[in-house]
Design a protein around this motif. Structure first.
Motif, PDB file in Angstrom:
ATOM      1  N   GLY A  29      38.474 -38.353  20.801  1.00 27.35           N
ATOM      2  CA  GLY A  29      37.144 -37.975  21.236  1.00 27.35           C
ATOM      3  C   GLY A  29      36.389 -37.348  20.076  1.00 27.35           C
ATOM      4  O   GLY A  29      36.761 -37.514  18.904  1.00 27.35           O
ATOM      5  N   SER A  58      34.896 -42.346  24.531  1.00 25.86           N
ATOM      6  CA  SER A  58      34.077 -41.517  25.406  1.00 25.86           C
ATOM      7  C   SER A  58      34.050 -42.102  26.805  1.00 25.86           C
ATOM      8  O   SER A  58      34.515 -43.225  27.043  1.00 25.86           O
ATOM      9  CB  SER A  58      32.648 -41.429  24.856  1.00 25.86           C
ATOM     10  OG  SER A  58      32.041 -42.710  24.870  1.00 25.86           O
ATOM     11  N   ASN A  78      27.531 -37.455  19.722  1.00 25.98           N
ATOM     12  CA  ASN A  78      28.673 -38.304  19.391  1.00 25.98           C
ATOM     13  C   ASN A  78      28.353 -39.257  18.241  1.00 25.98           C
ATOM     14  O   ASN A  78      29.201 -39.519  17.380  1.00 25.98           O
ATOM     15  CB  ASN A  78      29.135 -39.075  20.627  1.00 25.98           C
ATOM     16  CG  ASN A  78      29.715 -38.159  21.687  1.00 25.98           C
ATOM     17  OD1 ASN A  78      30.273 -37.111  21.375  1.00 25.98           O
ATOM     18  ND2 ASN A  78      29.584 -38.536  22.954  1.00 25.98           N
TER      19      ASN A  78
END
Length: 247
Positions: free
Chosen positions: A37, A64, A78
């Protein structure tokens, strides 16, 4: 030739508690990269990059969930992580709540928007399959409906060969069908309800690998959700198996 990475899910909580030790084992097992992640949620960016560098590791990609991409703020965080670590692949699992084919149709609209934002930032947005996308609703499988409604320019696939197999399709044929968007791969093995090192389960890994390499991917990522062994032993065995196949 593709580089070989490993998904850190096999290490469970050790990723939070002993990231240095995990990275060292991954490197010693012969891998070039990791998938996880957003690691910046665990440690400051400079720390993450230092530990990666000390172990000669790259970030293959980031995994994700639907909520991580549907929310634009989280999506941009992200994307920022991936750009900071020079990685190009954002994986997403799941299509949001609901039953039947409708969640896939709703998600397709979201994914087209997300994929466009990702491409504008130099990132490939990839949908990661499990087995449930292969359930039929009025003769239509969710995964195929999703691909039908999404733009292959913006929505790519992270093909998990184990879950394609458990879902009832042949991974090599599935990869060939979507070769224009199959850009990233999870190589996983096992039997229904269990996971194993590569070459010890029901997945036809050699044929799947041949099809995957035809797509000229940057990464083949080993993923084993759970193991009864020491994780280092399991990832080492899978790495040696791929070496035996020439990778």
């Amino acid at each position: 030739m593709a580089e070989v990475g490993v998904q850190l899910i096999i290490y469970g909580r050790r990723v939070q508690e002993d990231l240095e030790g995990v990275f060292k084992e991954v490197s010693n097992a012969g891998y070039k990269g990791i998938e996880a992640g957003n690691l910046f949620e665990l440690r400051p960016p400079e720390e993450i990059k230092r530990i990666l560098g000390e172990n000669s590791l790259l970030v293959a990609g980031m995994h994700s969930g639907y909520g991580d991409v549907e929310d634009e703020g989280r999506l941009m965080r992200n994307i920022g992580f991936l750009k900071e670590v020079d990685s190009r692949y954002l994986m997403c699992s799941g299509v949001g709540p609901g039953h039947g084919i409708e969640p896939y149709e709703r998600a397709a609209e979201t994914f087209n928007k997300v994929g466009k934002i990702c491409r504008e930032n130099g990132i490939f947005f990839c949908y990661h399959n499990h087995n449930w996308e292969f359930a039929e609703f009025e003769g239509v499988k969710g995964i195929h409906r999703l691909c039908e409604l999404t733009d292959p320019e913006y929505v790519k696939l992270c093909v998990d060969v184990y879950w394609v197999t458990i879902g009832g399709e042949d991974p090599a044929e599935f990869i060939r069908r979507y070769k224009d968007r199959a850009v990233y791969f999870h190589f996983k093995d096992g039997a229904p309800g269990s996971f194993s090192e590569l070459g010890k389960g029901v997945v036809d890994i050699p044929r799947a690998l041949e099809a995957a390499l035809y797509c000229s991917p940057e990464w083949i990522v080993v993923e084993q959700d759970r193991t009864d062994k020491d994780p280092f032993i399991s990832i080492k065995e899978s790495r040696e198996y791929l070496k035996g196949l020439g990778l």
